[in-house]
Design a protein around this motif. Sequence first.
Motif, short mmCIF file in Angstrom:
data_model
loop_
_atom_site.label_atom_id
_atom_site.label_comp_id
_atom_site.label_asym_id
_atom_site.label_seq_id
_atom_site.Cartn_x
_atom_site.Cartn_y
_atom_site.Cartn_z
N VAL A 32 -19.11 14.08 -28.40
CA VAL A 32 -20.52 13.69 -28.38
C VAL A 32 -21.32 14.86 -28.95
CG1 VAL A 32 -20.87 14.49 -26.00
CG2 VAL A 32 -22.40 12.76 -26.92
N ASP A 33 -22.48 14.56 -29.52
CA ASP A 33 -23.35 15.62 -30.03
C ASP A 33 -24.77 15.10 -30.03
OD1 ASP A 33 -22.84 18.37 -31.77
OD2 ASP A 33 -24.72 17.36 -32.33
N ILE A 34 -25.72 16.02 -29.96
CA ILE A 34 -27.13 15.61 -29.99
C ILE A 34 -27.42 14.90 -31.32
CG2 ILE A 34 -28.08 17.76 -30.94
CD1 ILE A 34 -30.30 17.46 -28.73
N VAL A 35 -26.69 15.30 -32.36
CA VAL A 35 -26.79 14.60 -33.65
C VAL A 35 -25.63 13.60 -33.69
CG1 VAL A 35 -26.83 14.89 -36.18
CG2 VAL A 35 -27.71 16.70 -34.70
N GLU A 36 -25.97 12.35 -33.44
CA GLU A 36 -24.93 11.32 -33.28
C GLU A 36 -23.97 11.26 -34.47
OE1 GLU A 36 -26.59 7.44 -32.35
OE2 GLU A 36 -24.74 6.51 -33.08
N GLU A 37 -24.56 11.41 -35.66
CA GLU A 37 -23.78 11.35 -36.90
C GLU A 37 -22.62 12.37 -36.90
OE1 GLU A 37 -24.27 9.07 -38.86
OE2 GLU A 37 -23.31 9.63 -40.74
N LYS A 38 -22.93 13.55 -36.37
CA LYS A 38 -21.92 14.63 -36.35
C LYS A 38 -20.71 14.22 -35.49
CE LYS A 38 -23.94 18.89 -36.13
NZ LYS A 38 -24.29 20.16 -35.45
N ALA A 39 -21.01 13.67 -34.31
CA ALA A 39 -19.93 13.25 -33.40
C ALA A 39 -19.17 12.06 -34.01
CB ALA A 39 -20.49 12.88 -32.05
N CYS A 67 -19.56 22.62 -25.01
CA CYS A 67 -19.41 23.37 -26.27
C CYS A 67 -20.75 23.49 -26.98
CB CYS A 67 -18.41 22.68 -27.20
SG CYS A 67 -16.81 22.39 -26.49
N VAL A 68 -21.81 23.83 -26.20
CA VAL A 68 -23.13 24.03 -26.82
C VAL A 68 -23.51 25.50 -26.68
CG1 VAL A 68 -23.92 21.67 -26.38
CG2 VAL A 68 -24.35 23.44 -24.66
N LYS A 69 -24.47 25.92 -27.47
CA LYS A 69 -24.95 27.30 -27.39
C LYS A 69 -25.61 27.52 -26.02
CE LYS A 69 -24.40 28.75 -31.81
NZ LYS A 69 -23.18 29.50 -32.10
N PRO A 70 -25.57 28.77 -25.51
CA PRO A 70 -26.12 29.02 -24.17
C PRO A 70 -27.56 28.51 -24.00
CG PRO A 70 -25.00 30.97 -24.99
CD PRO A 70 -24.98 29.97 -26.12
N VAL A 100 -18.98 28.45 -22.64
CA VAL A 100 -20.25 29.08 -23.02
C VAL A 100 -20.24 30.54 -22.57
CG1 VAL A 100 -22.75 28.92 -22.82
CG2 VAL A 100 -21.36 26.83 -22.78
N ALA A 101 -20.34 31.42 -23.53
CA ALA A 101 -20.19 32.85 -23.25
C ALA A 101 -21.24 33.32 -22.25
CB ALA A 101 -20.31 33.63 -24.55
N GLY A 102 -20.77 34.02 -21.22
CA GLY A 102 -21.68 34.71 -20.31
C GLY A 102 -22.27 33.88 -19.18
N1 LIG Z 1 -18.09 30.28 -32.25
C1 LIG Z 1 -17.23 31.03 -31.56
O1 LIG Z 1 -16.44 31.80 -32.11
C2 LIG Z 1 -17.17 30.90 -30.05
C3 LIG Z 1 -16.08 31.46 -29.36
C4 LIG Z 1 -16.01 31.30 -27.98
C5 LIG Z 1 -17.00 30.61 -27.30
N2 LIG Z 1 -18.05 30.11 -27.99
C6 LIG Z 1 -19.09 29.39 -27.25
O2 LIG Z 1 -19.01 28.06 -27.66
C7 LIG Z 1 -20.30 27.47 -27.55
C8 LIG Z 1 -20.56 26.65 -28.80
O3 LIG Z 1 -20.55 27.52 -29.91
P1 LIG Z 1 -20.44 26.93 -31.39
O4 LIG Z 1 -20.25 28.10 -32.27
O5 LIG Z 1 -19.48 25.82 -31.40
O6 LIG Z 1 -21.94 26.34 -31.56
P2 LIG Z 1 -22.42 25.23 -32.60
O7 LIG Z 1 -21.59 25.26 -33.82
O8 LIG Z 1 -23.92 25.40 -32.71
O9 LIG Z 1 -22.10 23.86 -31.86
C9 LIG Z 1 -22.88 23.36 -30.80
C10 LIG Z 1 -23.13 21.88 -31.07
O10 LIG Z 1 -23.80 21.33 -29.95
C11 LIG Z 1 -24.88 20.54 -30.42
N3 LIG Z 1 -25.90 20.40 -29.39
C12 LIG Z 1 -27.03 21.12 -29.18
N4 LIG Z 1 -27.70 20.64 -28.13
C13 LIG Z 1 -26.98 19.60 -27.65
C14 LIG Z 1 -27.17 18.68 -26.58
N5 LIG Z 1 -28.25 18.73 -25.79
N6 LIG Z 1 -26.24 17.72 -26.40
C15 LIG Z 1 -25.15 17.62 -27.19
N7 LIG Z 1 -24.92 18.46 -28.22
C16 LIG Z 1 -25.83 19.43 -28.46
C17 LIG Z 1 -25.37 21.30 -31.62
O11 LIG Z 1 -26.19 20.49 -32.44
P3 LIG Z 1 -27.29 21.26 -33.39
O12 LIG Z 1 -26.49 22.01 -34.40
O13 LIG Z 1 -28.08 20.13 -33.98
O14 LIG Z 1 -28.09 22.14 -32.48
C18 LIG Z 1 -24.04 21.67 -32.28
O15 LIG Z 1 -23.54 20.61 -33.05
C19 LIG Z 1 -21.31 28.61 -27.35
O16 LIG Z 1 -21.83 28.55 -26.05
C20 LIG Z 1 -20.51 29.88 -27.52
O17 LIG Z 1 -20.87 30.87 -26.57
C21 LIG Z 1 -18.16 30.21 -29.34
#
Ligand SMILES: NC(=O)c1ccc[n+]([C@@H]2O[C@H](COP(=O)([O-])OP(=O)(O)OC[C@H]3O[C@@H](n4cnc5c(N)ncnc54)[C@H](OP(=O)(O)O)[C@@H]3O)[C@@H](O)[C@H]2O)c1
Length: 276
Positions: A32-39, A67-70, A100-102
Amino acid sequence: MKRISFIGSGVMGTALATAACKGIDPNEVVVVDIVEEKARELAEKLNCNYVKTNPEAVELSKYIVFCVKPQFLKDVLEEIAPTLQKCIREGQEKIMVSIVAGVESQTYREILGIGDRQIPIIRMLPNVACLVGKGFTLIMEDDSYTEEQLEELKYILRESGGFDTLPPSQFVAGTVLTSTSPAFIAMFANSLADAGVVNGLLRHQARRYALEGILSTVQYLLERDLHFEELKDNVCSPSGPAMIGVKKLEEMGFRSSVINAVVEAYKRFDEIGKIK
Ligand SMILES: NC(=O)c1ccc[n+]([C@@H]2O[C@H](COP(=O)([O-])OP(=O)(O)OC[C@H]3O[C@@H](n4cnc5c(N)ncnc54)[C@H](OP(=O)(O)O)[C@@H]3O)[C@@H](O)[C@H]2O)c1
């Protein structure tokens, strides 16, 4: 019930959902994703399921991986809380998985409105190489989940790479090494390649030889279980080029630069998960 849902189909959601779809029947996986198209696109690519909203993903699956940003986590948790509480009241087994880190488990409990023992929360931190199935994920020990629940999660995600478990007191120290080192190693590899170009190699040759040097060294160290200094001493012959290079690195503060980078990253890790 499906086995696992991934909330957020970005970099890590895609990496882990891809691993899950290799490890178990893709029909057991939901994205699932906030952007439905992506999911939807991800689900089509992996031949798994997608849903339009986060509460649907919670309702459908046993494991829910955030798997969303903090900075977006609070919104997600507030949105799913009523559904999760309803599922718990109905006696459904739900296991929260945080990458989610931290962000601490207590933060999840507070925002989700759930008690200490009411629901298992597994905190883990994969690194970026999960994207190619060569990652390494650290999992924080916690008595909220059972050994069976952890083993099932590791089984589902086994195609993402390796795992280890650490007590809370060492979790941040471990994750700093596994999750920040790819950035440092990429910088180091690029510096090696730059030097190769200075010495007359073409860029593509320099890039490849720098990576092969790192890869073969890592494989050798892992296979022989050698002390790092022993390998260095073996490579450095008297007055040889490697020893001259080591001397130069020491003059330029190579080791203290790396140590300080990791120590500073450790301090930063504590700050980034604080949800405002
Ligand atoms: N990247 C790494 O190397 C890594 C490693 C370990 C842990 N992490 C952790 O993994 C998490 C995700 O990181 P990422 O790099 O995968 O981030 P990302 O590429 O930005 O992916 C997050 C996804 O979640 C979507 N999103 C945002 N708000 C949402 C909501 N309310 N409901 C559903 N989906 C939503 C985002 O859409 P939009 O793009 O439209 O906002 C994006 O598609 C982070 O918390 C990070 O700390 C990352």
